[in-house]
Design a protein around this motif. Structure first.
Motif, PDB file in Angstrom:
ATOM      1  N   LEU A  79       0.835  -1.209   0.000  1.00  0.00           N
ATOM      2  CA  LEU A  79       0.000   0.000   0.000  1.00  0.00           C
ATOM      3  C   LEU A  79       0.870   1.259   0.000  1.00  0.00           C
ATOM      4  N   ILE A  82       1.956   1.858  -3.554  1.00  0.00           N
ATOM      5  CA  ILE A  82       0.860   2.438  -4.343  1.00  0.00           C
ATOM      6  C   ILE A  82       0.718   3.931  -4.022  1.00  0.00           C
ATOM      7  N   GLY A  83       0.719   4.255  -2.747  1.00  0.00           N
ATOM      8  CA  GLY A  83       0.546   5.650  -2.330  1.00  0.00           C
ATOM      9  C   GLY A  83       1.717   6.529  -2.715  1.00  0.00           C
ATOM     10  N   LEU A  85       3.692   6.224  -5.239  1.00  0.00           N
ATOM     11  CA  LEU A  85       3.686   6.530  -6.673  1.00  0.00           C
ATOM     12  C   LEU A  85       2.529   7.461  -7.026  1.00  0.00           C
ATOM     13  N   ALA A  86       1.390   7.254  -6.395  1.00  0.00           N
ATOM     14  CA  ALA A  86       0.219   8.080  -6.715  1.00  0.00           C
ATOM     15  C   ALA A  86       0.531   9.565  -6.540  1.00  0.00           C
ATOM     16  N   VAL A  90       0.016  13.956  -8.780  1.00  0.00           N
ATOM     17  CA  VAL A  90      -0.207  15.346  -8.349  1.00  0.00           C
ATOM     18  C   VAL A  90       0.960  16.212  -8.814  1.00  0.00           C
ATOM     19  N   PHE A 328      -5.769   4.388   8.175  1.00  0.00           N
ATOM     20  CA  PHE A 328      -5.385   3.950   6.839  1.00  0.00           C
ATOM     21  C   PHE A 328      -5.725   5.020   5.796  1.00  0.00           C
ATOM     22  N   ALA A 329      -6.954   5.518   5.834  1.00  0.00           N
ATOM     23  CA  ALA A 329      -7.378   6.522   4.853  1.00  0.00           C
ATOM     24  C   ALA A 329      -6.509   7.773   4.960  1.00  0.00           C
ATOM     25  N   MET A 332      -3.096   7.135   3.323  1.00  0.00           N
ATOM     26  CA  MET A 332      -3.157   7.109   1.862  1.00  0.00           C
ATOM     27  C   MET A 332      -3.369   8.509   1.288  1.00  0.00           C
ATOM     28  N   LEU A 333      -4.106   9.348   2.006  1.00  0.00           N
ATOM     29  CA  LEU A 333      -4.282  10.735   1.572  1.00  0.00           C
ATOM     30  C   LEU A 333      -2.956  11.487   1.671  1.00  0.00           C
ATOM     31  N   LEU A 335       0.069  10.243   1.579  1.00  0.00           N
ATOM     32  CA  LEU A 335       1.015   9.791   0.557  1.00  0.00           C
ATOM     33  C   LEU A 335       0.665  10.407  -0.796  1.00  0.00           C
ATOM     34  N   PHE A 336      -0.624  10.496  -1.088  1.00  0.00           N
ATOM     35  CA  PHE A 336      -1.074  11.069  -2.361  1.00  0.00           C
ATOM     36  C   PHE A 336      -0.704  12.552  -2.452  1.00  0.00           C
TER      37      PHE A 336
END
Lengths: 586, 91
Positions: A79, A82-83, A85-86, A90, A328-329, A332-333, A335-336
């Motif tokens: 995870l 994924i985060g 790279l995402a 941006v 978790f949310a 992920m935010l 990291l984005f």
């Protein structure tokens, strides 16, 4: 675990580090002006800059941290891949070209281009320093973890070795040498991780990997006594009496019959075979009494399918608690939003000649970084089933995986991991050094500096940051480096992204709004982290239940807070007149 | 007003901020596509994690397939942005 050193490993390691330092020294002559020292004259080719982006970004967290997390906790480590790279999306579509167009040396240049405000320079400089220092911690921790098995030195020695080497790199030639160190490191890292992945697929999956006979399922106990001595199962730890390496396959899928090994597998077949296998992982329990601190590692059989979906580390996803899911949310935010807010990434946009080159280099960076993150999945799962893991140190999963193939590969991977740390740390120290010399001394305090003086102050700041990084690297020993980087992303995203995005997309943004957003975003995310359950447990040694914050990752609250503060303060303050030539005024 | 990026440049003193022409909107559209994909993944993990155990792709479960797909999508959108001629402010 104790790790033996080999002359070959030491030789390869020394050769790689010496090569990097030689290159840095050689390039030193090219970066003596402020434009050369802080921005490599803006003449780096976009393709080189793209690879350097990968070298800058693929830090100890990406390599050591993610591999270790996947090896220890399964899918949840992925995870992070994924985060991480995402966030580049941006950077590519929102940030890259405006940053290049607006700035000159530092991130503050871009935020301040419209206003020429001392307040913005001060707030952004402090934010840059805070984010850089938080990002430096995991890099130094990773360096220390690497040096222990490779050179047989204690953790603190590794931290000091990296600190001295990096300070040398930055002080000798600034952004020119930093760029080339990152270019070489990024290329080597992706190439050798690719080789390691091919070897993993070629080896396939094996029952009780690296050993014959039945799997030893006996629990192991490691005791650290009050005097610092270490016992393993009640006897003094030594090279002959140590913890067994862990992590292997217990049973292969039925379609492989009685075979103990699958033989070579393709990339998808490897994942499918693992999904149907049973693995042996381990649980860890810790308790302390007057004899010392006891860690009990108990082997446990479980279906690999459980480890190939979310919930291994983010327990809230498995047990469905609200706080766990918010944690978790929030991560992920962060990291984005965090990548495009990291000062050491943003200053790389000033090393290319124009906005188009900035975008092209971002695309090259995304391709390399994306490819690498695919490899991390195989590296982590390969380590999980290699029978070579040290249950006491997550960060060593990738190097120990390499050692399960050969000592030479171990030495090469360790040396590359070390240069990984060198590349990222040098970028971070460059960002901090620019913030001090350009934003604080010249911009905020208004000291008139010649080009030479500005570079000299930048170099002095680099030495200071190097010393701080060394001290923190020793203090935070034992933390997963990927986890620590998550904090840096939270702070960067909360402090910097709202101001940057609103400056680009909302005409009514005022300088007071930017100052407030950066200050509140930074203070709130930092404060949240310091009061979180993870910090209470792992840093202060207190009970998690005493922590006032409901979950550990602040981004879900503090990133929107930054936007809200900016909008409210901007609406409450007079609209700012554009200052078109502000770049030149600084 | 929020919308496409404001074109700000400090190289031309006479230039007022202007909303950027449609070219930059392609970049924002690609960004929107990725946000939907990423948001969908996070939502799935939070709301229906049981679906991630399904194995629709050659024995590989949806959790891994979606994750790898997100990485591939990022690279693909980045490459498309070059060929589609997207540009941001001041490009």
């Amino acid at each position: 675990m104790l790790h033996s050193t080999s002359p070959l490993a030491v030789g390869i390691f020394a050769a790689v580090v010496a090569g990097v330092l030689w290159l840095s020294f050689r390039l030193g002559r090219k970066g003596q002006s402020a434009q050369g020292y802080f921005a490599a004259h803006g003449q780096v080719h976009w393709a080189v800059n793209g690879v350097a982006f990968a070298g800058d970004y693929l830090s100890a967290a990406s390599f050591l941290g993610i591999c270790g997390m996947i090896a220890f906790s399964g899918y949840d480590g992925f995870l992070y891949s994924i985060g991480f790279l995402a966030g580049w999306i941006v950077a590519l579509f929102v940030i890259a070209e405006p940053i290049k167009a607006l700035g000159k040396f530092t991130f503050a240049d871009a935020l301040d281009a419209k206003f020429n405000s001392r307040g913005i320079k001060l707030a952004v400089a402090i934010s840059t320093l805070v984010v850089s220092i938080f990002y430096l911690i995991p890099q130094m921790v990773g360096a220390g973890a690497l040096v222990t098995p490779l050179l047989g030195l204690p953790q603190w020695a590794g931290v000091i070795l990296v600190g001295i080497a990096v300070t040398f790199i930055v002080v000798t030639a600034g952004m020119v040498s930093t760029t080339w160190v990152q270019f070489i490191k990024g290329s080597l890292l992706v190439f050798f991780c690719g080789i390691l992945t091919v070897l993993i697929l070629g080896r396939g999956l094996s029952v009780n990997a690296g050993h014959t006979g039945a799997i030893d399922m006996t629990p192991q106990v490691r005791t650290v006594r009050p005097d610092g001595t270490v016992l393993v199962d009640g006897q003094p730890q030594s090279s002959d009496h140590d913890l067994r390496p862990v992590g292997t396959i217990a049973r292969l899928p039925e379609r492989f019959g009685d075979a103990r090994s699958t033989g070579p597998l393709g990339p998808l077949a490897y994942l499918a075979a693992l999904e149907d296998s049973t693995v042996v992982t381990w649980s860890k329990k810790t308790h302390t009494d007057d004899q010392g601190t006891h860690e009990t590692f108990t082997p446990t059989e479980r279906p690999a399918a459980e480890l190939l979906r979310p919930g291994g580390r983010f327990k809230g996803l498995a047990d469905g608690t609200l706080a766990g899911r918010l944690d978790f949310a929030s991560l992920m935010l962060a990291l984005f939003c965090g990548t495009a807010s990291l000062p050491h990434i943003l200053i790389r946009y000033y090393t290319v000649k124009d906005a188009m080159a900035a975008r092209k280099s971002t695309v090259v960076g995304i391709a390399m970084i994306g490819g690498f993150y695919v490899l991390t999945l195989y590296l982590g799962l390969g380590a999980m089933t290699s029978g070579a893991l040290d249950p006491t140190d997550e960060n060593m999963a990738a190097p120990l995986l390499a050692r399960s193939f050969s000592e030479t590969l171990f030495a090469i991977i360790s040396a590359i991991a070390f240069t990984t740390v060198l590349g990222t740390v040098s970028g971070l120290i460059m960002a901090g050094s620019g913030a001090v010399a350009h934003d604080l001394v010249q911009g905020y305090w208004g000291v008139k500096l010649t080009d030479h003086e500005k570079v000299r102050i930048g170099k002095l700041a680099a030495v200071g940051l190097g010393i701080i990084a060394m001290a923190l690297g020793i203090l935070f020993k034992g933390f997963n480096v990927g986890f620590l980087v998550g904090w840096a992303f939270n702070i960067a995203a909360s402090a910097n992204l709202p101001a940057l995005v609103m400056l680009l997309f909302w005409r009514r943004t005022t300088k007071q709004g930017i100052i407030a957003a950066v200050t509140v975003g930074m203070a709130s995310s930092l404060g949240w982290i310091l009061l979180s359950a993870d910090t209470f447990e792992k840093v202060y040694g207190l009970s998690k239940s005493m922590a006032p914050m409901p979950f550990s990752q602040p981004g879900l609250v503090t990133i929107p807070l930054g936007f809200v503060v900016l909008v409210v303060v901007s609406l409450l303050t007079p609209a700012t007149q554009l200052l078109p030539e502000s770049k030149h005024a600084t | 007003m929020m919308g496409a990026p404001i074109a700000m440049t400090n190289d031309n003193p006479s230039q007022e901020p202007t909303t950027h022409p449609p070219a930059s909107r392609i970049g924002l559209a690609l960004f929107g596509v990725y946000v939907l994909l990423y948001g969908g993944f996070i939502t799935l993990v939070l709301v229906r994690p049981d679906l991630l155990a399904a194995r629709p792709f050659g024995g590989v479960n949806l959790a891994i397939a979606y994750g790898l797909g997100l990485i591939a999508a990022a690279v693909l959108l980045a490459v498309i942005s070059i060929f589609a001629g997207t540009r941001g402010p001041r490009s």
